[in-house]
Design an enzyme around this catalytic site. Structure first.
Site, PDB file in Angstrom:
ATOM      1  N   ASP A 175       0.821  -1.210   0.000  1.00  0.00           N
ATOM      2  CA  ASP A 175       0.000   0.000   0.000  1.00  0.00           C
ATOM      3  C   ASP A 175       0.854   1.259   0.000  1.00  0.00           C
ATOM      4  OD1 ASP A 175       0.732  -0.935   2.599  1.00  0.00           O
ATOM      5  OD2 ASP A 175      -0.646   0.500   3.513  1.00  0.00           O
ATOM      6  N   GLU A 205      -0.378  -1.958   5.310  1.00  0.00           N
ATOM      7  CA  GLU A 205       0.633  -1.829   6.372  1.00  0.00           C
ATOM      8  C   GLU A 205       0.575  -0.462   7.030  1.00  0.00           C
ATOM      9  OE1 GLU A 205       3.899  -0.823   8.636  1.00  0.00           O
ATOM     10  OE2 GLU A 205       3.695   0.118   6.671  1.00  0.00           O
TER      11      GLU A 205
END
Length: 407
Positions: free
Chosen positions: A89, A146
Site C-alpha cells: 500500500d 501496512e
C-alpha cells in the site's frame, strides 16, 4: 555492484541472475509507483502482482477481507516452509518527487512499498528457477494495509501461516530507506517501536471572547495538556527505555474571533520500546490530561489505542541472515544497527508468531544535492537499482534457512 563475499557460489549465481531480471523488476516497480493505492483494498496492485506471478505456476490464494496475495512455491524435496513478505500500500500524499513515473492520483509510494513488491517478485522468480534444489516450501506474502490498517494481522486471521500445512520456521522482510545505496542494516532483538495513538476531548463552557471569566475556555487547557504530555514523557520514563510522544492534531473553535468554544481536541502518537513502558502510557496518559483539565474546571476524556507492537528480530534467525548477506555482498555492505528505530511496522504481528528478521536496504539515489528525503516525505526518491540486491537477498535467505533446517 560490489563483489560478493568469498566462497558463496549460490550467492554469485543469484546476484548475477537477479541483475538479468532487473529491467523487468524496475518496470513492475514503476508501474506500481505510477498508480498507487491506499489501505486494504488495492485491486490494481493485486492484479499487477498476480500477472507477474502467473508464469511461475505457484499455488496462489487471494484474501477476502483485503486484496492480499499469498503464493506458495513447493520445493522438489520435502522440508519446512519459509515466509517472505512485501507490503503493497501507498500513503495519502501528493508526490513532489521529480521522476518520470510520478504518481498523479494524490497518493504516493513514499515508503518504498512499490520496491518491496517488485523485489519479492524477483525473489519468487529466482527461487522458481532453483526449485529443483529446494528442500521445502517458500510462502510469498504480498500484503495490503501496512500503513496503519493492520493488514498483516488480517492475513494471519485468514490462515497465512497454515497455507503449507504447518507454520513457517522463519520469516523475512526487507524494507527500503534513505542512505548509502545497497547497504543492508538489521540487528537482533527489538528493531522498531510499538505504535499507539491517543485522542483527548476537552469539554469546557463556551462564551464571549470579551468575558472569559464567565466561560471555561478549553483552549488554554489544551495548550497545557500538550506541554504536560511532553513533561510526562521526559520526567516519568527512563531515558534508556525510550518513549516518543508527538501531538499531531489540535482543534478548537469555529473561526469566529470573539467566541470562546465549548470544547476542543488534540490527538497524536506515542512510540515505546518495551511492554512495561507501553502499559504505563496506557494507564497514566489519560490521568495527566484529566487532572490538567480538572485544575481549570474543565473535563478531559482520553482514548488510547494500541496499534502495532514492536518488531522483535529473532536472534538466531538474524545471526544467520547477517552471515548469509556478508557471504554474498561483503562485510562492508552489511551493518548491524546499534539501536532500534522509533518507526512502527505491522510485520511485528508475523514475528510474534514466527522467528523472523526485518532488514533495511538503503536505497538513496546517487548525485543528490543534499541529504535524501526520508520515508513518508512527498519528496522521497528511491533508487530502484537495488531491486536486484533485494531479490537475491530474499532468495538466499530462504534457501539457506531451508538448507539449515534439512541438516
Amino acid at each position: 555492484m560490489a563483489a560478493n563475499g568469498p566462497g558463496d557460489a549460490l550467492g554469485d549465481r543469484f546476484v548475477a541472475r537477479a541483475a538479468d531480471l532487473l529491467p523487468g523488476l524496475v518496470g513492475l516497480r514503476r508501474a506500481i509507483h505510477a498508480a498507487p493505492e491506499l489501505g486494504l483494498h488495492l485491486p490494481e496492485t493485486q492484479r499487477k502482482v498476480l500477472d507477474a506471478l502467473a508464469p511461475l505456476g505457484l499455488e496462489v490464494r487471494t484474501g477476502t477481507a483485503l486484496t492480499s496475495v499469498v503464493a506458495v512455491l513447493r520445493g522438489a524435496r520435502p522440508g519446512p516452509a519459509v515466509l517472505l513478505r512485501a507490503d503493497m500500500d501507498a500513503l495519502p500524499l501528493r508526490e513532489d518527487a521529480d521522476v518520470p513515473f510520478r504518481s498523479s492520483n494524490g497518493a504516493m509510494h513514499a515508503c518504498g512499498h512499490d520496491l518491496h513488491v517488485a523485489g519479492l517478485v524477483g525473489a519468487a522468480r529466482l527461487l522458481h528457477e532453483h526449485r529443483g534444489e529446494l528442500a521445502g516450501d517458500v510462502v510469498f506474502m504480498f500484503q495490503p494495509g501496512e500503513e496503519g490498517f493492520g493488514g498483516a494481522r488480517l492475513m494471519l486471521d485468514e490462515g497465512l501461516l497454515q497455507v503449507t500445512g504447518e507454520p513457517p520456521v522463519a520469516a523475512y522482510a526487507v524494507h527500503v530507506g534513505p542512505g548509502p545505496r545497497g547497504t543492508f542494516v538489521t540487528r537482533p532483538g527489538t528493531v522498531t517501536a510499538s505504535s499507539t495513538t491517543f485522542a483527548v476531548e476537552v469539554s469546557g463552557r463556551g462564551g464571549h471572547g470579551s468575558r472569559p471569566h464567565e466561560a471555561v475556555d478549553p483552549v488554554p487547557v489544551l495548550a497545557e495538556i500538550v506541554l504536560g504530555l511532553q513533561a510526562f514523557v521526559t520526567r516519568r520514563f527512563d531515558v534508556f527505555d525510550p518513549v516518543v510522544l508527538s501531538v499531531t492534531n489540535l482543534a478548537a473553535g469555529t473561526g469566529a474571533a470573539n467566541v470562546i468554544p465549548g470544547s476542543g481536541s488534540l490527538s497524536g502518537t506515542v512510540r515505546t520500546m518495551s511492554p512495561e513502558a507501553l502499559a504505563r502510557v496506557e494507564a497514566e496518559l489519560p490521568a495527566v490530561a484529566a487532572r490538567i483539565a480538572e485544575a481549570h474546571g474543565a473535563t478531559a476524556a482520553t482514548e488510547v489505542t494500541t496499534g502495532y507492537p514492536s518488531v522483535v528480530n529473532d536472534p538466531a534467525t538474524t545471526s544467520r541472515a547477517l552471515d548469509v548477506l556478508r557471504a554474498s555482498f561483503g562485510d562492508a555492505r552489511v551493518v548491524e544497527a546499534p539501536h532500534p528505530t522509533m518507526g512502527a511496522e505491522d510485520f511485528s504481528f508475523v514475528t510474534r508468531e514466527v522467528p523472523g528478521t526485518m532488514l533495511m536496504l538503503l536505497a538513496g539515489p546517487p548525485g543528490l544535492d543534499g541529504p535524501p528525503a526520508p520515508n513518508h516525505s512527498p519528496r522521497a526518491v528511491f533508487d530502484d537499482g537495488v531491486l536486484a540486491d533485494q531479490a537475491a537477498a530474499l532468495a538466499l535467505l530462504a534457501v539457506r534457512t531451508l538448507d539449515g533446517a534439512a541438516r
